[in-house]
Design a protein around this motif. Structure first.
Motif, PDB file in Angstrom:
ATOM      1  N   GLU A  65       0.815  -1.170  -0.257  1.00  0.00           N
ATOM      2  CA  GLU A  65       0.010  -0.011   0.072  1.00  0.00           C
ATOM      3  C   GLU A  65       0.770   1.386  -0.070  1.00  0.00           C
ATOM      4  O   GLU A  65       0.550   2.258  -0.539  1.00  0.00           O
ATOM      5  CB  GLU A  65      -0.871   0.095   1.200  1.00  0.00           C
ATOM      6  CG  GLU A  65      -2.091  -0.946   1.009  1.00  0.00           C
ATOM      7  CD  GLU A  65      -3.176  -0.784   1.834  1.00  0.00           C
ATOM      8  OE1 GLU A  65      -3.637  -1.653   2.194  1.00  0.00           O
ATOM      9  OE2 GLU A  65      -3.448   0.427   1.861  1.00  0.00           O
ATOM     10  N   LEU A  66       2.020   1.132   0.647  1.00  0.00           N
ATOM     11  CA  LEU A  66       2.937   2.401   0.456  1.00  0.00           C
ATOM     12  C   LEU A  66       3.437   2.746  -0.813  1.00  0.00           C
ATOM     13  O   LEU A  66       3.599   3.837  -1.302  1.00  0.00           O
ATOM     14  CB  LEU A  66       4.121   2.258   1.373  1.00  0.00           C
ATOM     15  CG  LEU A  66       3.714   2.169   2.724  1.00  0.00           C
ATOM     16  CD1 LEU A  66       4.987   2.093   3.804  1.00  0.00           C
ATOM     17  CD2 LEU A  66       2.905   3.036   3.488  1.00  0.00           C
ATOM     18  N   ALA A  67       3.648   1.818  -1.571  1.00  0.00           N
ATOM     19  CA  ALA A  67       4.024   1.797  -2.928  1.00  0.00           C
ATOM     20  C   ALA A  67       3.045   2.894  -3.869  1.00  0.00           C
ATOM     21  O   ALA A  67       3.621   3.263  -4.909  1.00  0.00           O
ATOM     22  CB  ALA A  67       4.362   0.654  -3.490  1.00  0.00           C
ATOM     23  N   GLN A  68       1.752   2.615  -3.372  1.00  0.00           N
ATOM     24  CA  GLN A  68       0.656   3.258  -4.073  1.00  0.00           C
ATOM     25  C   GLN A  68       0.695   4.815  -3.796  1.00  0.00           C
ATOM     26  O   GLN A  68      -0.128   5.622  -4.228  1.00  0.00           O
ATOM     27  CB  GLN A  68      -0.739   2.567  -3.832  1.00  0.00           C
ATOM     28  CG  GLN A  68      -0.772   1.284  -3.798  1.00  0.00           C
ATOM     29  CD  GLN A  68      -0.371   0.644  -5.183  1.00  0.00           C
ATOM     30  OE1 GLN A  68      -0.688   1.314  -6.127  1.00  0.00           O
ATOM     31  NE2 GLN A  68       0.095  -0.428  -5.389  1.00  0.00           N
ATOM     32  N   ALA A  69       1.436   5.240  -2.710  1.00  0.00           N
ATOM     33  CA  ALA A  69       1.401   6.507  -2.431  1.00  0.00           C
ATOM     34  C   ALA A  69       1.719   7.450  -3.330  1.00  0.00           C
ATOM     35  O   ALA A  69       2.503   7.325  -4.241  1.00  0.00           O
ATOM     36  CB  ALA A  69       2.248   6.871  -1.088  1.00  0.00           C
ATOM     37  N   ASP A  70       1.034   9.011  -3.378  1.00  0.00           N
ATOM     38  CA  ASP A  70       1.338   9.886  -4.544  1.00  0.00           C
ATOM     39  C   ASP A  70       2.607  10.403  -3.786  1.00  0.00           C
ATOM     40  O   ASP A  70       2.668  11.233  -2.739  1.00  0.00           O
ATOM     41  CB  ASP A  70       0.317  10.933  -4.223  1.00  0.00           C
ATOM     42  CG  ASP A  70       0.295  12.017  -5.327  1.00  0.00           C
ATOM     43  OD1 ASP A  70       1.601  12.173  -5.758  1.00  0.00           O
ATOM     44  OD2 ASP A  70      -0.496  12.689  -5.483  1.00  0.00           O
ATOM     45  N   PRO A  71       3.855  10.602  -4.754  1.00  0.00           N
ATOM     46  CA  PRO A  71       5.264  10.945  -4.037  1.00  0.00           C
ATOM     47  C   PRO A  71       5.131  12.246  -4.004  1.00  0.00           C
ATOM     48  O   PRO A  71       6.136  12.815  -3.623  1.00  0.00           O
ATOM     49  CB  PRO A  71       6.260  10.258  -5.491  1.00  0.00           C
ATOM     50  CG  PRO A  71       5.208  10.001  -6.523  1.00  0.00           C
ATOM     51  CD  PRO A  71       3.809   9.708  -5.887  1.00  0.00           C
ATOM     52  N   ASP A  72       4.217  12.863  -4.746  1.00  0.00           N
ATOM     53  CA  ASP A  72       4.385  14.635  -4.873  1.00  0.00           C
ATOM     54  C   ASP A  72       3.696  15.238  -3.539  1.00  0.00           C
ATOM     55  O   ASP A  72       3.767  16.331  -3.453  1.00  0.00           O
ATOM     56  CB  ASP A  72       3.912  14.951  -6.149  1.00  0.00           C
ATOM     57  CG  ASP A  72       4.657  14.597  -7.254  1.00  0.00           C
ATOM     58  OD1 ASP A  72       5.822  14.604  -6.945  1.00  0.00           O
ATOM     59  OD2 ASP A  72       4.221  14.430  -8.569  1.00  0.00           O
ATOM     60  N   LYS A  73       2.922  14.263  -2.766  1.00  0.00           N
ATOM     61  CA  LYS A  73       2.297  15.071  -1.667  1.00  0.00           C
ATOM     62  C   LYS A  73       3.257  15.793  -0.758  1.00  0.00           C
ATOM     63  O   LYS A  73       4.435  15.202  -0.693  1.00  0.00           O
ATOM     64  CB  LYS A  73       1.485  14.040  -0.781  1.00  0.00           C
ATOM     65  CG  LYS A  73       0.260  13.608  -1.755  1.00  0.00           C
ATOM     66  CD  LYS A  73      -0.786  14.475  -1.396  1.00  0.00           C
ATOM     67  CE  LYS A  73      -2.196  13.920  -1.852  1.00  0.00           C
ATOM     68  NZ  LYS A  73      -3.070  14.587  -2.356  1.00  0.00           N
ATOM     69  N   LEU A  74       3.059  16.853  -0.281  1.00  0.00           N
ATOM     70  CA  LEU A  74       3.818  17.684   0.373  1.00  0.00           C
ATOM     71  C   LEU A  74       3.250  18.398   1.426  1.00  0.00           C
ATOM     72  O   LEU A  74       2.181  19.303   1.362  1.00  0.00           O
ATOM     73  CB  LEU A  74       4.623  18.630  -0.329  1.00  0.00           C
ATOM     74  CG  LEU A  74       5.739  19.547   0.234  1.00  0.00           C
ATOM     75  CD1 LEU A  74       6.773  18.537   0.960  1.00  0.00           C
ATOM     76  CD2 LEU A  74       6.557  20.425  -0.581  1.00  0.00           C
ATOM     77  N   GLY A  75       3.412  18.299   2.922  1.00  0.00           N
ATOM     78  CA  GLY A  75       2.453  19.112   3.955  1.00  0.00           C
ATOM     79  C   GLY A  75       3.466  19.425   4.887  1.00  0.00           C
ATOM     80  O   GLY A  75       4.654  18.612   5.270  1.00  0.00           O
ATOM     81  N   ILE A  76       3.136  20.408   5.653  1.00  0.00           N
ATOM     82  CA  ILE A  76       3.805  20.968   6.946  1.00  0.00           C
ATOM     83  C   ILE A  76       2.977  21.558   7.751  1.00  0.00           C
ATOM     84  O   ILE A  76       1.741  22.100   7.662  1.00  0.00           O
ATOM     85  CB  ILE A  76       5.161  21.790   6.482  1.00  0.00           C
ATOM     86  CG1 ILE A  76       5.906  22.168   7.896  1.00  0.00           C
ATOM     87  CG2 ILE A  76       4.606  23.201   5.984  1.00  0.00           C
ATOM     88  CD1 ILE A  76       7.168  22.647   7.585  1.00  0.00           C
ATOM     89  N   ALA A  77       3.005  21.333   8.980  1.00  0.00           N
ATOM     90  CA  ALA A  77       2.170  21.859  10.378  1.00  0.00           C
ATOM     91  C   ALA A  77       3.144  21.752  11.527  1.00  0.00           C
ATOM     92  O   ALA A  77       4.213  21.294  11.595  1.00  0.00           O
ATOM     93  CB  ALA A  77       1.087  20.712  10.543  1.00  0.00           C
TER      94      ALA A  77
END
Ligand code: GLN
Length: 426
Positions: free
Chosen positions: A31-43
């Motif tokens: 399931e991790l291989a399916q992740a969208d690699p471009d997601k980017l967040g900060i909090a």
């Protein structure tokens, strides 16, 4: 708080690292291989409970190894130091997270590598706990830390279990030394369940800030952990949280941290704030590439390194008072990011009925570049909103701060004394 200068600054940090597409998404868990690699967040959450977010902050991903410090803290809460330390040491291993190694007393080196985390997981919820009961106790504790009910992704857990040869071999090794009692498969499933709790970047910042705040969740006000447990947990994070990248991390970033293979990364700055980033591409140590870069930028620009020589201005706002038609905002102490956040927050809460604002920085000892920029940005917005802004800075602490490329009107000593005289007569 979306228009806050802090949010703007976090967006700038994301822009600095956005184009870096090096590293690979973890693919050993399907399931991790399916992740969208471009997601980017900060909090970022301050210990006073203010949260600022930028980018993909509501995307859910699995917590993975970021659960380790929190489950370690839970074990300390439930069992105490003696029992926990007898099971797992606290020495950095300098090895990969899934390495098969034990110390000279046959204990896992630390709770941040998998061998240690599988062992710590077994201590939760009493000796007779079933796997689902243990998983639920952990899910509940992580939910308390996040301040909302988190979901356990059992499907993800079983998909990881299907290819968990390495973790199974760790469990067999631990069993052979009598360190854990459960069957290897049950012990690994139990550990993988804690990795499969779904979180957002925002959740992680709140969880991290609870450690930074000595165990009180800064938004809900609930006490979850004792300060000593938080101190120990952050100490272990600082020496072992980044696996074989731990030494480099503490030198360049200087913030206790923990990474997870789904791309999450948390940092805790004791007494100040919790930070979290999310970006799924990982380096060879299994740490998020852009997450590390964002933390490096934040630490350098905001003066967050734990070993930085300056102290933190705990009460940066010396006074904020209005007399006649002038509000005087007096600052003091060493102004780093946390201090600036307090200043900006107090300004945002203040009712500015006067038509002019005088900023008095005579009691300021030092101010870093980013804090100066954030302050400048805020003063400019106030000026644009119609307030006449002036500055009393006889020692040039703000280095000739400009607003819209114009120097701010400087109040001289005489005018300053005149205004203060009015204060005295009130
Ligand atoms: N579930 C993962 C594993 O055990 C967690 C590893 C990590 O996030 N570093 O392999």
């Amino acid at each position: 708080m979306n228009s806050s200068p802090v949010t703007k600054y976090l967006n700038q940090i994301l822009d600095t690292v956005r184009d870096d597409d090096s590293g690979e998404v973890a693919d050993y868990i399907e399931e991790l291989a399916q992740a969208d690699p471009d997601k980017l967040g900060i909090a970022l959450t301050t210990v006073s409970g203010h949260t600022y977010t930028a980018g993909d902050c509501t995307t859910e991903f699995s917590i993975q190894s970021i659960a380790k410090p929190f489950v370690y803290a839970l074990a300390l809460r439930e069992r105490g130091w003696d029992v926990v330390h007898r099971a797992v040491s606290i020495e950095p291993s300098g090895e990969r997270y899934n390495s098969l190694s034990l110390d000279s007393e046959n204990r896992p080196m630390n709770p941040m590598i998998n061998a240690g985390a599988i062992t710590v997981n077994q201590l939760i919820n009493g000796d007779d706990s079933s796997v689902p009961e243990r998983a639920e106790a952990i899910r509940q504790m992580l939910s308390d830390l996040a301040g909302r009910e988190l979901r356990l992704n059992t499907e993800l857990a079983y998909s990881e279990l299907a290819g968990a040869d390495r973790n199974l071999s760790l469990a067999y090794m631990l069993r052979s030394y009598g360190i854990i009692q459960d069957e290897a498969r049950a012990a690994v499933l139990s550990y993988i369940m804690q990795c499969s709790v779904m979180v957002t970047t925002r959740d992680l910042a709140l969880m991290a800030s609870t450690l930074a705040n000595g165990g009180i969740q800064p938004e809900t006000g609930k006490r979850i952990l004792d300060p000593e447990v938080c101190r120990l947990t952050m100490a272990v994070m600082s020496s072992c949280g980044m696996y074989d990248g731990a030494g480099h991390w503490i030198a360049t970033v200087g913030i206790p941290a923990k990474s997870g293979v789904a791309g999450g990364l948390i940092g805790t700055l004791p007494g100040q704030l919790g930070i979290a980033t999310f970006s799924p591409r990982l380096d060879r140590s299994g740490n998020s590439v852009r997450g590390i870069r964002a933390f490096q930028e934040l630490s350098r620009q905001m003066g967050l390194h734990l070993m930085a020589p300056h102290r933190v201005g705990a009460n940066a706002v010396r006074a904020i008072e209005t007399v006649d038609d002038t509000t005087i905002l007096s600052l003091q102490d060493h102004i780093n990011f946390s201090a600036t956040e307090q200043i900006l927050y107090q300004i945002s809460q203040h009712d500015f009925s006067a038509s002019s604002l005088m900023l008095d920085v005579t009691m300021v000892m030092s101010i870093d570049k980013i804090s100066r920029g954030l302050l400048q940005n805020t003063l400019l917005r106030m000026q644009n909103a119609g307030l006449a802004v002036s500055l009393y800075d006889p020692d040039n602490r703000l280095r000739g701060m400009m607003l819209d490329d114009q120097p701010i009107r400087q109040v001289d000593t005489e005018e300053h004394a005149e205004i203060l005289k009015d204060f005295g007569s009130q």
